[in-house]
Design a protein around this motif. Structure first.
Motif, PDB file in Angstrom:
ATOM      1  N   ARG A 274       1.504   3.565   3.131  1.00  0.00           N
ATOM      2  CA  ARG A 274       0.851   4.828   3.470  1.00  0.00           C
ATOM      3  C   ARG A 274      -0.427   4.593   4.261  1.00  0.00           C
ATOM      4  O   ARG A 274      -0.754   5.362   5.147  1.00  0.00           O
ATOM      5  CB  ARG A 274       0.552   5.623   2.209  1.00  0.00           C
ATOM      6  CG  ARG A 274       1.803   6.318   1.664  1.00  0.00           C
ATOM      7  CD  ARG A 274       1.432   7.266   0.570  1.00  0.00           C
ATOM      8  NE  ARG A 274      -0.017   7.364   0.410  1.00  0.00           N
ATOM      9  CZ  ARG A 274      -0.797   8.073   1.189  1.00  0.00           C
ATOM     10  NH1 ARG A 274      -0.291   8.779   2.145  1.00  0.00           N
ATOM     11  NH2 ARG A 274      -2.084   8.084   0.997  1.00  0.00           N
TER      12      ARG A 274
ATOM     13  N   ARG B  88       1.518   0.506 -14.909  1.00  0.00           N
ATOM     14  CA  ARG B  88       2.246   1.202 -13.882  1.00  0.00           C
ATOM     15  C   ARG B  88       1.413   1.369 -12.605  1.00  0.00           C
ATOM     16  O   ARG B  88       1.915   1.288 -11.492  1.00  0.00           O
ATOM     17  CB  ARG B  88       2.616   2.589 -14.396  1.00  0.00           C
ATOM     18  CG  ARG B  88       3.960   2.995 -13.857  1.00  0.00           C
ATOM     19  CD  ARG B  88       4.465   4.192 -14.540  1.00  0.00           C
ATOM     20  NE  ARG B  88       5.541   4.746 -13.750  1.00  0.00           N
ATOM     21  CZ  ARG B  88       5.995   5.957 -13.899  1.00  0.00           C
ATOM     22  NH1 ARG B  88       5.468   6.736 -14.812  1.00  0.00           N
ATOM     23  NH2 ARG B  88       6.973   6.402 -13.146  1.00  0.00           N
ATOM     24  N   ARG B  89       0.104   1.606 -12.810  1.00  0.00           N
ATOM     25  CA  ARG B  89      -0.756   1.840 -11.658  1.00  0.00           C
ATOM     26  C   ARG B  89      -0.781   0.604 -10.746  1.00  0.00           C
ATOM     27  O   ARG B  89      -0.867   0.709  -9.540  1.00  0.00           O
ATOM     28  CB  ARG B  89      -2.181   2.164 -12.122  1.00  0.00           C
ATOM     29  CG  ARG B  89      -3.033   2.756 -11.031  1.00  0.00           C
ATOM     30  CD  ARG B  89      -4.422   3.042 -11.550  1.00  0.00           C
ATOM     31  NE  ARG B  89      -4.385   3.940 -12.707  1.00  0.00           N
ATOM     32  CZ  ARG B  89      -5.233   3.867 -13.728  1.00  0.00           C
ATOM     33  NH1 ARG B  89      -6.168   2.948 -13.749  1.00  0.00           N
ATOM     34  NH2 ARG B  89      -5.150   4.689 -14.731  1.00  0.00           N
TER      35      ARG B  89
ATOM     36  N   ARG C 164       0.410   4.034   7.708  1.00  0.00           N
ATOM     37  CA  ARG C 164       0.848   5.286   8.316  1.00  0.00           C
ATOM     38  C   ARG C 164      -0.339   6.137   8.774  1.00  0.00           C
ATOM     39  O   ARG C 164      -0.270   6.863   9.741  1.00  0.00           O
ATOM     40  CB  ARG C 164       1.628   6.086   7.285  1.00  0.00           C
ATOM     41  CG  ARG C 164       2.965   6.541   7.794  1.00  0.00           C
ATOM     42  CD  ARG C 164       3.665   7.271   6.711  1.00  0.00           C
ATOM     43  NE  ARG C 164       4.849   6.574   6.274  1.00  0.00           N
ATOM     44  CZ  ARG C 164       5.260   6.539   5.020  1.00  0.00           C
ATOM     45  NH1 ARG C 164       4.572   7.105   4.073  1.00  0.00           N
ATOM     46  NH2 ARG C 164       6.356   5.901   4.712  1.00  0.00           N
TER      47      ARG C 164
ATOM     48  N   ASP D 237       3.662   0.730  -1.794  1.00  0.00           N
ATOM     49  CA  ASP D 237       3.667   2.106  -1.297  1.00  0.00           C
ATOM     50  C   ASP D 237       2.318   2.468  -0.692  1.00  0.00           C
ATOM     51  O   ASP D 237       2.221   3.096   0.353  1.00  0.00           O
ATOM     52  CB  ASP D 237       3.998   3.050  -2.458  1.00  0.00           C
ATOM     53  CG  ASP D 237       4.142   4.469  -1.976  1.00  0.00           C
ATOM     54  OD1 ASP D 237       4.929   4.674  -1.024  1.00  0.00           O
ATOM     55  OD2 ASP D 237       3.466   5.357  -2.524  1.00  0.00           O
ATOM     56  N   ARG D 238       1.246   2.016  -1.405  1.00  0.00           N
ATOM     57  CA  ARG D 238      -0.091   2.296  -0.933  1.00  0.00           C
ATOM     58  C   ARG D 238      -0.306   1.682   0.447  1.00  0.00           C
ATOM     59  O   ARG D 238      -0.859   2.298   1.336  1.00  0.00           O
ATOM     60  CB  ARG D 238      -1.101   1.757  -1.936  1.00  0.00           C
ATOM     61  CG  ARG D 238      -2.294   2.648  -2.047  1.00  0.00           C
ATOM     62  CD  ARG D 238      -3.170   2.435  -3.270  1.00  0.00           C
ATOM     63  NE  ARG D 238      -3.144   1.167  -3.919  1.00  0.00           N
ATOM     64  CZ  ARG D 238      -2.824   1.020  -5.216  1.00  0.00           C
ATOM     65  NH1 ARG D 238      -2.506   2.056  -5.937  1.00  0.00           N
ATOM     66  NH2 ARG D 238      -2.856  -0.165  -5.760  1.00  0.00           N
TER      67      ARG D 238
END
Lengths: 245, 199
Positions: free
Chosen positions: A17, A4-5, A20, A13-14
């Protein structure tokens, strides 16, 4: 969990972010200068405080010394300098424990003084509040006319709660009347707080000597723990037993 | 703070959408859910410490003689330092109070607060160990307290210990609401994004 990681969703997503966070990542930080400025301001406040307070401390030039003779260390003295034992007390006229000590041991102290076995010296340690300073000053005014001890007894006998505002000029003058002091000299001395700077000075001297509170007793220059002199008998043994000590 | 970012990533990687409150507060853009109380807790911590320092400073500034005597009563500092410390320390406390109230350089001020409290606790412990019977002088007065004993010293230590925890927490998480830091660049080490979540 490990699968999952590293899932594509999490990775994307990482990345999102991370992008961002870019806008402020490269921004110059002003914080270090704020920290330096704040640290300098704190240091400046400390220095300013030291300067301000040192100007509020007792100035030797303001100090009016009492007109009457004093004993060792500027204390009020009872008894003869030839007595073998010197007993000193540091006290505040607003201190209930001092009044209690006076009630409990005062008569014994006077008897030992009269029989020539001790010399007793009273030091002002006026630390409880402004009324302590004023009371000590007024008692010293009374001392100028030989009435210190009578005034001392009255201050203890009619003691009000600490810093209650009871020790007004009117009350201090009333104590004077009760010990026979009605003249202008005494009145002016009380109203002018003439000996307040001197009382502050002797209180400071007491503090340097290691006094941290009242009452504190010394026997021939060494502190006499109060627990050891709870009763008149203990006091008598402690101050006269073992010779001059 | 790279370490914090990594920690955040780990949490997020492991737990899917679940994120810690602070990470959410600091990293998520405007419009994201803001459930966290952490910055408000930090504000409460700032105000608590500000009130304590103000209380400590005012009484000591009002009576500099007493402040000097309280410092001397610990019998730790040489006489030459007793007056400067007795006079200057309350102004340091007042400065810390004002900075905490304003929320300026919060991390530095919280760290200095924690350090100062630890110094006070050391003073109390050594006074206790040496059998001195003094009250701590923490909030003015000070010097002798004939009733001072285990109970008094323990009470002072517990109180100061609690304040140390608050100050250390604020040092670690200095981000707070209603802080000047939010306007001028944030606590050091915390790159600030005025556009992200403060407005």
């Amino acid at each position: 969990m490990s699968s999952r990681r590293s899932s594509p969703t999490a990775q994307a997503d990482r990345k999102r972010r991370s992008r961002r966070s870019q806008p402020w990542r490269g921004r110059p930080r002003r914080s270090p200068w704020i920290v330096v400025g704040v640290a300098a301001a704190l240091a400046a406040a400390v220095v300013a405080g030291i300067v301000i307070q040192s100007n509020r401390t007792v100035d030797g030039n303001q100090v009016v010394r009492p007109e009457h003779a004093l004993g060792p260390g500027g204390g009020e003295q009872l008894g003869s300098a030839s007595a073998p034992v010197l007993v000193e007390e540091y006290a505040d006229f607003q201190c209930p424990a001092c009044a209690a000590l006076e009630r409990r041991l005062g008569p014994t102290i006077r008897r030992l003084v009269e029989s020539g076995r001790i010399r007793f010296v009273f030091h002002n340690f006026a630390f409880i509040g402004p009324e302590s300073l004023r009371a000590a000053s007024a008692a010293t005014c009374a001392g100028d006319q030989g009435r210190f001890w009578q005034y001392h007894d009255l201050l203890y006998a009619d003691q009000a709660p600490e810093n209650s505002g009871a020790l007004t000029d009117a009350r201090l003058l009333e104590f004077g009347r009760r010990v026979g002091l009605t003249d202008e000299r005494f009145t002016r001395c009380v109203e002018d707080d003439r000996y307040v700077p001197w009382v502050r000075q002797v209180t400071e001297e007491g503090s340097r000597r290691g006094v941290t509170g009242t009452p504190t007793l010394f026997r021939n220059g060494r502190e006499l723990p109060l627990e050891q002199v709870q009763t008149p008998e203990e006091l008598e043994r402690a101050v006269t037993g073992g010779g001059a000590g | 703070m790279e370490a914090e970012t990594r920690q955040y990533e780990a949490i997020r990687g492991n737990r899917g959408e679940r994120v810690t409150g602070r990470a959410q507060e600091e990293r998520l853009p405007r419009g994201a859910p803001r459930a966290s109380l952490a910055p408000w807790l930090a504000t409460a911590a700032r105000l608590l410490l500000a009130v304590v320092w103000t209380w400590a400073a005012i009484s000591k500034i009002a009576d500099p003689d007493a402040s000097v005597r309280a410092v001397r009563a610990y019998r730790i500092l040489p006489e030459v330092l007793v007056e400067p410390v007795g006079w200057g320390l309350p102004f340091l406390e007042l400065g810390l109070a004002l900075l905490l109230a304003a929320g300026l350089a919060t991390r530095l001020v919280a760290a200095v607060s924690a350090a100062l409290l630890v110094v006070f606790m050391i003073g109390i412990v050594t006074a206790w160990a040496r059998g001195l019977r003094i009250d701590c002088g923490c909030f003015g007065g000070g010097g002798d307290d004939p009733t001072a004993g285990t109970g008094t010293y323990l009470r002072d230590l517990v109180r100061d210990g609690g304040l140390v925890v608050v100050a250390v927490g604020l040092t670690m998480w200095p981000r707070s609401r209603l802080a000047v830091d939010n306007l001028v660049g944030g606590p050091p080490g915390h790159p600030h994004a005025p556009s992200s979540e403060e407005q």
